[in-house]
Scaffold this active site. Structure first.
Site, PDB file in Angstrom:
ATOM      1  N   SER A 149       0.836  -1.204   0.000  1.00 15.22           N
ATOM      2  CA  SER A 149       0.000   0.000   0.000  1.00 15.22           C
ATOM      3  C   SER A 149       0.873   1.258   0.000  1.00 15.22           C
ATOM      4  O   SER A 149       1.688   1.438  -0.899  1.00 15.22           O
ATOM      5  CB  SER A 149      -0.956  -0.049   1.199  1.00 15.22           C
ATOM      6  OG  SER A 149      -1.969   0.912   1.087  1.00 15.22           O
ATOM      7  N   ARG A 159     -12.178   5.837   9.138  1.00 14.48           N
ATOM      8  CA  ARG A 159     -11.659   4.477   9.191  1.00 14.48           C
ATOM      9  C   ARG A 159     -12.678   3.475   8.666  1.00 14.48           C
ATOM     10  O   ARG A 159     -12.314   2.491   7.994  1.00 14.48           O
ATOM     11  CB  ARG A 159     -11.286   4.125  10.634  1.00 14.48           C
ATOM     12  CG  ARG A 159     -10.732   2.729  10.828  1.00 14.48           C
ATOM     13  CD  ARG A 159      -9.435   2.534  10.080  1.00 14.48           C
ATOM     14  NE  ARG A 159      -8.730   1.345  10.558  1.00 14.48           N
ATOM     15  CZ  ARG A 159      -7.574   0.916  10.087  1.00 14.48           C
ATOM     16  NH1 ARG A 159      -6.984   1.585   9.104  1.00 14.48           N
ATOM     17  NH2 ARG A 159      -6.980  -0.155  10.579  1.00 14.48           N
ATOM     18  N   ASP A 217      -8.218  -6.774  -5.089  1.00 12.30           N
ATOM     19  CA  ASP A 217      -7.908  -5.459  -4.518  1.00 12.30           C
ATOM     20  C   ASP A 217      -8.764  -4.362  -5.149  1.00 12.30           C
ATOM     21  O   ASP A 217      -8.706  -4.126  -6.355  1.00 12.30           O
ATOM     22  CB  ASP A 217      -6.429  -5.144  -4.728  1.00 12.30           C
ATOM     23  CG  ASP A 217      -5.914  -4.027  -3.822  1.00 12.30           C
ATOM     24  OD1 ASP A 217      -6.729  -3.221  -3.348  1.00 12.30           O
ATOM     25  OD2 ASP A 217      -4.696  -3.976  -3.611  1.00 12.30           O
ATOM     26  N   HIS A 257      -7.509  -5.664  -0.473  1.00 14.17           N
ATOM     27  CA  HIS A 257      -6.243  -4.976  -0.245  1.00 14.17           C
ATOM     28  C   HIS A 257      -5.527  -5.501   0.995  1.00 14.17           C
ATOM     29  O   HIS A 257      -4.293  -5.541   1.048  1.00 14.17           O
ATOM     30  CB  HIS A 257      -6.518  -3.473  -0.117  1.00 14.17           C
ATOM     31  CG  HIS A 257      -5.289  -2.631  -0.088  1.00 14.17           C
ATOM     32  ND1 HIS A 257      -4.391  -2.588  -1.134  1.00 14.17           N
ATOM     33  CD2 HIS A 257      -4.799  -1.786   0.868  1.00 14.17           C
ATOM     34  CE1 HIS A 257      -3.410  -1.748  -0.839  1.00 14.17           C
ATOM     35  NE2 HIS A 257      -3.635  -1.259   0.370  1.00 14.17           N
ATOM     36  N   ASP A 258      -6.268  -5.911   2.002  1.00 15.92           N
ATOM     37  CA  ASP A 258      -5.683  -6.410   3.249  1.00 15.92           C
ATOM     38  C   ASP A 258      -4.980  -7.754   3.087  1.00 15.92           C
ATOM     39  O   ASP A 258      -4.365  -8.239   4.042  1.00 15.92           O
ATOM     40  CB  ASP A 258      -6.765  -6.555   4.320  1.00 15.92           C
ATOM     41  CG  ASP A 258      -6.915  -5.308   5.170  1.00 15.92           C
ATOM     42  OD1 ASP A 258      -6.106  -4.375   5.013  1.00 15.92           O
ATOM     43  OD2 ASP A 258      -7.851  -5.267   5.998  1.00 15.92           O
TER      44      ASP A 258
END
Length: 383
Positions: free
Chosen positions: A158, A227, A323, A356-357
């Site tokens: 990232s 968040r 992603d 993405h994680d």
């Protein structure tokens, strides 16, 4: 026969002053920081030649604690324990692994929550905008202080991937290879859009107080909401179905919940928002998301394509199939541009449903390609 216990990797936070009034850090904007400290951690030993170091660059809300424990009974793991440690891909018996909290952060490095030497109070929004290039220049000063002559590799996911690419373009002769995971040399418009909505949630919270909220609760709701949106971009539709589906939260019928939390996925987002508020500074969130927006490898280098021609390091670009935040076309583009300029680059894709994680939660999927790549770099360095 019982297996041998896994050794506990111990670490400690360290601090280095990388800019002083006599040696200020000049930012891309032209502004100067005369007092900059970076918080960092070191895993393994630097060899006498100073060329076995791997720099790990963290993502948006990460920190220097990439692996290990601060004490044997410490319950807090590092954020990349799967990757860093004895016998792991980033083998601390073989390499000296270094990770620093970025410039502009809030986990020990100088950022907007730090004391402004000119006023004696936290910078807040008086802190100058920083770019990924500024972060990398500050890291380079840290490595000079540590005696790192040449990096074996720079790796990160990232925002960390952005740093790895910037390292290769800014200091092309200072590393043998780079491994950018789920990142790119410039942020795409949709990513900038996601970041702007998150920033607006913070800026429009009445508790923001123009950025000088220190000593007060601060923009709790705004940062938590930011968040929550961020977490949506880090996940995929596929992973949301797998983990939550349309399952209600608790025993209550969602039809009777009104606008209270009715579904498990909603509860998850609220939980993640609360967790970040406990450990992260809202101003740093503003500054680091803007640094991601500003990331452009081509700025001041003629063009985006010409910037990739500066890269001498071997590149292992890792994409993540699911992603949303950094789609795989961005990593493929990096490989194509490096190859077009005569460089060496290869692409590996994580076949993970976790979005993405995935680089954090599914590292075993790319452990062997990364291990192989690092060993090949090591062989080339020693040839």
């Amino acid at each position: 026969m019982n297996a041998a216990p896994v050794p506990i990797l111990l670490t400690q936070r360290r601090y280095a002053r990388v800019a002083t009034p006599e040696n200020p850090l000049v930012l891309e904007s032209g502004q100067r920081l005369t007092d900059v400290t970076l918080c960092y951690e070191v895993f393994g030993r630097l060899n006498p030649a100073g060329d076995n170091a791997i720099l790990v660059c963290h993502a948006l809300t990460g920190d220097s604690h990439v692996a290990g424990r601060y004490r044997p009974d410490d319950p807090k793991p590092g954020w990349w324990d799967d990757a860093v440690g004895p016998g792991k891909a980033l083998d601390t018996d073989r390499y000296c692994v270094i990770c620093s909290n970025v410039l502009g952060g809030c986990q020990g490095s100088t950022g907007p929550s730090s004391v402004n030497p000119a006023t004696g109070r936290p910078y807040g929004l008086d802190f100058p905008l920083v770019t990924v290039r500024d972060m990398v220049r500050a890291q380079a000063r840290l490595l000079d202080l540590l005696g790192v002559r040449r990096l074996l590799a720079v790796i990160g996911g990232s925002l960390g991937a952005m740093q790895a690419l910037e390292w290769a373009a800014t200091y092309p002769d200072r590393m043998r290879g780079i491994i950018p995971i789920g990142g790119a040399g410039r942020f795409h418009p949709q990513g900038i859009a996601f970041n702007e909505v998150q920033r607006q949630a913070i800026l429009n919270d009445p508790g923001f107080l123009g950025g000088q909220y220190y000593g007060t609760p601060g923009p709790v709701r705004g940062l938590a909401t930011a968040r929550m949106l961020g977490m949506i971009t880090y996940r995929s539709d596929e992973s949301m179905w797998t983990q939550f589906g349309r399952n209600p939260q608790g025993e209550a019928n969602p039809l009777h919940q009104g606008f209270a939390v009715a579904y498990q996925v909603e509860s998850y987002l609220h939980y993640q928002g609360r967790k970040l508020v406990e450990r992260f500074d809202a101003n740093s969130y503003l500054y680091l998301t803007r640094a991601m927006d500003l990331m452009d490898l081509g700025r001041g280098r003629g063009s985006y394509e010409e910037a990739h021609a500066r890269i001498q390091a071997r590149v292992l670009a890792v994409g993540i199939r699911s992603d949303l935040l950094f789609p795989t076309y961005l990593q493929r583009e990096t490989v194509e541009l490096v190859r077009a300029s005569g460089g060496r680059a290869e692409y590996v894709e994580m076949d993970s449903p976790w979005g993405h994680d995935a680089f954090l939660v599914d590292f075993p999927l790319i452990e062997e390609p990364i291990r192989r790549f690092l060993q090949e770099l090591e062989a080339e360095e020693n040839a």
